[in-house]
Design a protein around this motif. Structure first.
Motif, PDB file in Angstrom:
ATOM      1  N   LEU A 412      11.191  -0.017  21.590  1.00  0.00           N
ATOM      2  CA  LEU A 412      11.362  -0.400  20.178  1.00  0.00           C
ATOM      3  C   LEU A 412      10.157  -0.045  19.320  1.00  0.00           C
ATOM      4  CD1 LEU A 412      13.109  -3.904  20.280  1.00  0.00           C
ATOM      5  CD2 LEU A 412      14.069  -1.741  19.460  1.00  0.00           C
ATOM      6  N   LEU A 413       8.980  -0.114  19.888  1.00  0.00           N
ATOM      7  CA  LEU A 413       7.759   0.104  19.105  1.00  0.00           C
ATOM      8  C   LEU A 413       7.371   1.575  19.018  1.00  0.00           C
ATOM      9  CD1 LEU A 413       5.621  -2.952  20.292  1.00  0.00           C
ATOM     10  CD2 LEU A 413       7.274  -2.796  18.428  1.00  0.00           C
ATOM     11  N   ASP A 414       8.269   2.460  19.432  1.00  0.00           N
ATOM     12  CA  ASP A 414       7.995   3.894  19.345  1.00  0.00           C
ATOM     13  C   ASP A 414       8.568   4.539  18.092  1.00  0.00           C
ATOM     14  OD1 ASP A 414       6.574   3.973  21.694  1.00  0.00           O
ATOM     15  OD2 ASP A 414       8.319   4.459  22.935  1.00  0.00           O
ATOM     16  N   GLU A 415       9.514   3.875  17.427  1.00  0.00           N
ATOM     17  CA  GLU A 415      10.137   4.438  16.227  1.00  0.00           C
ATOM     18  C   GLU A 415      10.193   3.382  15.139  1.00  0.00           C
ATOM     19  OE1 GLU A 415      13.574   7.358  16.874  1.00  0.00           O
ATOM     20  OE2 GLU A 415      13.754   6.000  18.602  1.00  0.00           O
ATOM     21  N   GLY A 416       9.723   3.739  13.961  1.00  0.00           N
ATOM     22  CA  GLY A 416       9.754   2.810  12.845  1.00  0.00           C
ATOM     23  C   GLY A 416       8.791   3.239  11.759  1.00  0.00           C
ATOM     24  N   THR A 417       8.459   2.275  10.890  1.00  0.00           N
ATOM     25  CA  THR A 417       7.595   2.556   9.741  1.00  0.00           C
ATOM     26  C   THR A 417       6.346   1.699   9.805  1.00  0.00           C
ATOM     27  OG1 THR A 417       9.541   3.061   8.394  1.00  0.00           O
ATOM     28  CG2 THR A 417       7.477   2.664   7.223  1.00  0.00           C
ATOM     29  N   LEU A 418       5.208   2.331   9.568  1.00  0.00           N
ATOM     30  CA  LEU A 418       3.916   1.657   9.562  1.00  0.00           C
ATOM     31  C   LEU A 418       3.492   1.405   8.123  1.00  0.00           C
ATOM     32  CD1 LEU A 418       1.380   0.684  11.160  1.00  0.00           C
ATOM     33  CD2 LEU A 418       0.511   3.027  10.947  1.00  0.00           C
ATOM     34  N   TYR A 419       3.049   0.171   7.822  1.00  0.00           N
ATOM     35  CA  TYR A 419       2.647  -0.246   6.478  1.00  0.00           C
ATOM     36  C   TYR A 419       1.229  -0.821   6.503  1.00  0.00           C
ATOM     37  CZ  TYR A 419       7.739  -0.393   5.521  1.00  0.00           C
ATOM     38  OH  TYR A 419       9.083  -0.097   5.390  1.00  0.00           O
ATOM     39  N   VAL A 420       0.595  -0.844   5.323  1.00  0.00           N
ATOM     40  CA  VAL A 420      -0.675  -1.520   5.129  1.00  0.00           C
ATOM     41  C   VAL A 420      -0.553  -2.407   3.896  1.00  0.00           C
ATOM     42  CG1 VAL A 420      -1.740   0.270   3.676  1.00  0.00           C
ATOM     43  CG2 VAL A 420      -3.195  -1.179   5.119  1.00  0.00           C
ATOM     44  N   ALA A 421      -1.330  -3.504   3.858  1.00  0.00           N
ATOM     45  CA  ALA A 421      -1.153  -4.518   2.815  1.00  0.00           C
ATOM     46  C   ALA A 421      -2.083  -4.313   1.627  1.00  0.00           C
ATOM     47  CB  ALA A 421      -1.374  -5.909   3.402  1.00  0.00           C
ATOM     48  N   ARG A 422      -1.524  -4.575   0.438  1.00  0.00           N
ATOM     49  CA  ARG A 422      -2.306  -4.649  -0.799  1.00  0.00           C
ATOM     50  C   ARG A 422      -2.023  -6.005  -1.450  1.00  0.00           C
ATOM     51  NH1 ARG A 422      -0.540  -0.377  -4.655  1.00  0.00           N
ATOM     52  NH2 ARG A 422      -1.965   1.034  -3.586  1.00  0.00           N
ATOM     53  N   PHE A 423      -3.088  -6.722  -1.813  1.00  0.00           N
ATOM     54  CA  PHE A 423      -2.977  -8.075  -2.363  1.00  0.00           C
ATOM     55  C   PHE A 423      -3.305  -8.076  -3.851  1.00  0.00           C
ATOM     56  CE2 PHE A 423      -3.645  -8.542   2.112  1.00  0.00           C
ATOM     57  CZ  PHE A 423      -2.948  -9.690   2.479  1.00  0.00           C
ATOM     58  N   THR A 424      -2.587  -8.920  -4.595  1.00  0.00           N
ATOM     59  CA  THR A 424      -2.845  -9.122  -6.013  1.00  0.00           C
ATOM     60  C   THR A 424      -2.997 -10.611  -6.274  1.00  0.00           C
ATOM     61  OG1 THR A 424      -1.521  -7.193  -6.614  1.00  0.00           O
ATOM     62  CG2 THR A 424      -1.960  -8.790  -8.358  1.00  0.00           C
ATOM     63  N   GLY A 425      -4.058 -11.007  -6.973  1.00  0.00           N
ATOM     64  CA  GLY A 425      -4.261 -12.404  -7.310  1.00  0.00           C
ATOM     65  C   GLY A 425      -3.515 -12.792  -8.573  1.00  0.00           C
ATOM     66  N   ASP A 426      -3.278 -14.088  -8.769  1.00  0.00           N
ATOM     67  CA  ASP A 426      -2.577 -14.532  -9.978  1.00  0.00           C
ATOM     68  C   ASP A 426      -3.482 -15.338 -10.903  1.00  0.00           C
ATOM     69  OD1 ASP A 426      -2.775 -17.025  -8.758  1.00  0.00           O
ATOM     70  OD2 ASP A 426      -0.664 -17.544  -9.061  1.00  0.00           O
ATOM     71  N   SER A 427      -4.793 -15.238 -10.705  1.00  0.00           N
ATOM     72  CA  SER A 427      -5.747 -15.926 -11.572  1.00  0.00           C
ATOM     73  C   SER A 427      -6.672 -14.901 -12.219  1.00  0.00           C
ATOM     74  CB  SER A 427      -6.585 -16.934 -10.775  1.00  0.00           C
ATOM     75  OG  SER A 427      -5.775 -17.927 -10.204  1.00  0.00           O
ATOM     76  N   PRO A 428      -7.173 -15.194 -13.414  1.00  0.00           N
ATOM     77  CA  PRO A 428      -8.116 -14.272 -14.062  1.00  0.00           C
ATOM     78  C   PRO A 428      -9.342 -14.031 -13.193  1.00  0.00           C
ATOM     79  CG  PRO A 428      -7.372 -15.959 -15.600  1.00  0.00           C
ATOM     80  CD  PRO A 428      -6.887 -16.380 -14.247  1.00  0.00           C
ATOM     81  N   ALA A 429      -9.846 -12.818 -13.225  1.00  0.00           N
ATOM     82  CA  ALA A 429     -11.000 -12.465 -12.399  1.00  0.00           C
ATOM     83  C   ALA A 429     -12.190 -13.362 -12.691  1.00  0.00           C
ATOM     84  CB  ALA A 429     -11.365 -11.002 -12.634  1.00  0.00           C
ATOM     85  N   ALA A 430     -12.329 -13.832 -13.918  1.00  0.00           N
ATOM     86  CA  ALA A 430     -13.470 -14.665 -14.278  1.00  0.00           C
ATOM     87  C   ALA A 430     -13.480 -15.987 -13.522  1.00  0.00           C
ATOM     88  CB  ALA A 430     -13.465 -14.933 -15.784  1.00  0.00           C
ATOM     89  N   GLU A 431     -12.304 -16.411 -13.018  1.00  0.00           N
ATOM     90  CA  GLU A 431     -12.225 -17.674 -12.284  1.00  0.00           C
ATOM     91  C   GLU A 431     -12.574 -17.507 -10.807  1.00  0.00           C
ATOM     92  OE1 GLU A 431      -8.546 -19.693 -12.893  1.00  0.00           O
ATOM     93  OE2 GLU A 431      -8.712 -19.676 -15.072  1.00  0.00           O
ATOM     94  N   ILE A 432     -12.737 -16.278 -10.349  1.00  0.00           N
ATOM     95  CA  ILE A 432     -13.123 -16.030  -8.956  1.00  0.00           C
ATOM     96  C   ILE A 432     -14.611 -15.695  -8.975  1.00  0.00           C
ATOM     97  CG2 ILE A 432     -12.580 -14.778  -6.860  1.00  0.00           C
ATOM     98  CD1 ILE A 432     -10.240 -16.400  -8.073  1.00  0.00           C
ATOM     99  N   ASP A 433     -15.445 -16.728  -8.866  1.00  0.00           N
ATOM    100  CA  ASP A 433     -16.878 -16.560  -9.107  1.00  0.00           C
ATOM    101  C   ASP A 433     -17.704 -16.386  -7.842  1.00  0.00           C
ATOM    102  OD1 ASP A 433     -16.853 -19.082  -8.012  1.00  0.00           O
ATOM    103  OD2 ASP A 433     -17.577 -20.118  -9.819  1.00  0.00           O
TER     104      ASP A 433
END
Length: 687
Positions: A412-433
């Motif tokens: 099963l693990l020989d055929e399929g699709t490989l993905y990588v993750a991208r994250f997006t925050g939901d708060s303004p950048a100024a609040e991540i200090d």
């Protein structure tokens, strides 16, 4: 007979020892960060489509009373395993976690709650194959080690054995060797061939049948069972999947690019729904030498992206086998860094390396099934500023134990699709200090997407062929703008909710000069303590490319305002630092083992409820001896297993001058081992 001198120095006071860094990962943290890409970060994009956390939850988080976790905990219980049965104290908590937490400590022992017993299941060097001799530290040999339990056990699995009551099949990874603690008088500059070959035999994996003592709950190894097996750094493996046979994988010893000798640095892993074992090859880079002599700029850049050593390797294996010399065998290194699959029920099977899952420093791999039966494998790349991956199989799992179904499922693990993750925050950048202070909406959370990298012979990455994507997966992640994470390690799916939990161990370079700034998914500068990430994606849609996420735990001292325990009152939790491996129990509680506790205490195993009124209540279940890391872990209804990895691995320690007396007391050799813990009254864990 060797004379062991008394313990010298002081107990380990927190954080990983330099000796561990040296032998486990080749001093990765002292080298330049391999990821120099300029990917976008989570920070300043607000996803209005994702609902913000409710006001009640935010208010509760804001009014938490800061207090030292250690001060609020009960004193450590009497040492488990003492004569007689200790009544199990009742304790408040979620079902499965109703035990009195063990207080943070620096005892040279495996310390468990009151009323719990323990035993050493198996130690490094114990014979498991027919003909293997008993362990003799003064007369080790490669031949003996190849039939004995390997060194530095990490991932653990227990599989059922039909027709053998009270027995199970234990599988363990053996991540790395520490020759200074294995051989008296070891000369690191001039290892002998015998010492090198012992190390080859001590790496890899072990399968060994264990027998339960129903009177006590103890497990003991059954030596010389027909299913007992050793896999080492010289065992035969097959490369499978879309990159097998690639020119990038061909060597003088294997011009087909499909056969590999051995597996290296096997860290964590997982048990598949079809009954096989997955194992991640992690810090494979440290075993290869000569990157500084590579003259081709493109190849040198690729080697640097994987952290290859410019000079000699630590263990000097290249002196005894040309395949570890990057100039003499340019492609041998490309044959490591894969997810390995091993069938422990078939002692004659040849284990495989799955190229479809990509080549990175895999902490491990764990699988869930979609509603239509496709396998989804999740894996973290354990490096500062590297990425989180998933693979979705093309075909569906077949049910049943027929030979045809097993062979189908093992492909099963020989055929399929490989993905990588991208994250997006939901708060303004100024609040991540960078302090870990929660943003105005009461939590670090947001949305994300899985970016496709390759499927079969199709590449989705501009400028790279599919084969290049699989072999140089880190570079593919760079090109598509994956999110740089704080050492993503083990990934587990909750059997109750289907949510995914990712351990991010730490990253002290977050926010330093020239490095990625804090973002909502990695919110702290100089992140010493790590965090636990929770992902929610559509369980019935294997091709889903969107997910929601939140930080479930922001680890560290509960008295620190920059920590967070899913909103649970911080005066009622155990301090936790550097989460590494994770597992679930039958009640849906998450269990977390730690690696490199930066709070001044020994590493341990912790349980935490993920739902209900106790959500976020972290409780410490066991602590480790001097210098040891908690690995495994494995939580059954009536038993917990942990790997006690690298005990005594403290700066200045040698065989002659041990800094731990575990597991067998003063005057004996310090040996990595597997430990079982159970309730002395025979009841279920934590109920």
């Amino acid at each position: 007979m060797r004379k062991f001198l008394p313990l010298i120095g002081s107990p380990h006071g927190g954080s990983r020892a330099a000796l561990t860094c040296r032998f486990r990962c080749g001093d990765a943290c002292f080298h330049e960060v391999p990821n120099t890409s300029s990917n976008a970060y989570v920070g300043d994009v607000i996803d209005e489509a994702l609902s913000r956390r409710g006001l009640l939850r935010a208010g509760a988080a804001a009014t938490v009373i800061a207090a030292t976790g250690a001060g609020a905990l009960a004193a450590a219980a009497p040492k488990a395993g003492a004569q007689g049965r200790t009544p199990v104290p009742t304790a408040d908590g979620a079902r499965g976690l109703r035990f009195t937490p063990v207080a943070p400590n620096t005892a040279d022992a495996v310390t468990a709650p009151g009323g719990y017993g323990q035993n050493v299941v198996i130690r490094w060097g114990e014979p498991i194959l027919r003909g293997a001799p008993a362990f003799d530290p003064d007369n080790q040999s490669a031949e003996a080690q190849a039939g004995q339990f390997g060194y530095n056990n990490d991932f653990l699995a227990l599989l059922p054995l039909r027709g053998e009551p009270g027995r199970q099949l234990l599988v363990a990874n053996h991540e790395y060797t520490d020759e200074i603690l294995m051989h008296a008088g070891y000369d690191a500059a001039n290892p002998t061939r015998e010492q090198v070959e012992i190390a080859w035999a001590a790496h890899g994996m072990s399968a060994v049948v264990v027998q339960e003592d129903r009177r006590t709950g103890a497990l003991t190894a059954v030596t010389r069972h027909q299913l007992n097996r050793r896999i080492t750094a010289t065992s035969e493996f097959r490369l499978t999947g879309p990159a097998a046979g690639s020119d990038l994988l061909k060597t003088s010893a294997d011009p087909t690019g499909t056969r590999v000798r051995g597996t290296l640095n096997n860290c964590s892993g997982g048990t598949t729904p079809w009954g096989t074992i997955l194992s991640g090859e992690e810090n494979f880079n440290q075993y290869f030498a000569g990157a500084g002599r590579v003259t081709d700029p493109d190849r040198a850049a690729k080697l640097a992206r994987y952290g290859l050593t410019t000079g000699e390797s630590e263990r000097k294996w290249e002196r005894f086998d040309d395949r570890f010399d990057l100039v003499k065998e340019p492609n041998e290194v490309n044959r490591f860094g894969w997810v390995v699959e091993f069938d422990p029920y078939d002692p004659d099977s040849v284990p495989v390396k799955h190229t479809a899952l990509g080549r990175v420093k895999h902490e491990g791999a764990n699988i869930r099934l979609t509603d239509d039966g496709r396998a989804v494998a999740y894996s973290g790349d354990d490096e500062r500023f590297d990425y989180l991956y998933k693979f979705v199989s093309k075909n569906r799992m077949q049910k049943g134990d027929s030979a045809a179904a097993r062979e189908h499922n093992k492909r099963l693990l020989d055929e399929g699709t490989l993905y990588v993750a991208r994250f997006t925050g939901d708060s303004p950048a100024a609040e991540i200090d960078g302090t870990g202070t929660l943003p105005a909406d009461g939590g670090f959370d947001g949305s994300g997407e899985w970016i496709p990298l390759a499927s079969g012979d199709i590449s989705y990455v501009e400028g790279m062929t599919a084969e290049e994507v699989y072999v140089y997966t880190r570079i593919a992640g760079d090109k598509v703008g994956a999110t740089k994470m704080d050492r993503p390690e083990d990934v587990e799916c909750s059997p109750r909710t289907g949510k995914l939990y990712v351990a991010l161990t730490n990253n002290t370079q977050r926010g330093t000069a020239g490095k990625a700034a804090p973002d909502e998914a990695n919110p702290r500068t100089n992140n010493k303590h790590g965090h636990i990430l929770e992902l929610t994606e559509h369980r019935d849609d294997a091709s889903a490319k969107k997910f929601a996420w939140r930080l479930f735990l922001v680890c560290g001292d509960p008295a620190d305002p920059g920590t967070y325990f899913a909103g649970f009152p911080k005066d009622k939790v155990s301090p936790i630092s550097c989460p590494d491996n994770v597992a679930f129990d039958v009640h849906g509680n998450l269990w977390i083992s730690t690696d490199g506790n930066a709070l001044g205490h020994h590493d341990g195993l912790f349980g935490v409820a993920t739902t209900g009124r106790y959500e976020g209540q972290v409780k410490q279940f066991v602590t480790m001896p001097n210098g040891a890391e908690t690995c495994g872990p494995l939580v059954q209804e009536t038993r917990v297993l942990v790997s006690v990895q690298h005990p005594g691995e403290l700066d200045g320690a040698t065989v002659e001058h041990p800094l731990s007396a575990w597991p067998d007391g003063p005057g004996t050799m310090v040996r990595p081992s597997v430990v079982a813990v159970w309730r002395e009254d025979g009841g279920a864990i934590g109920v």
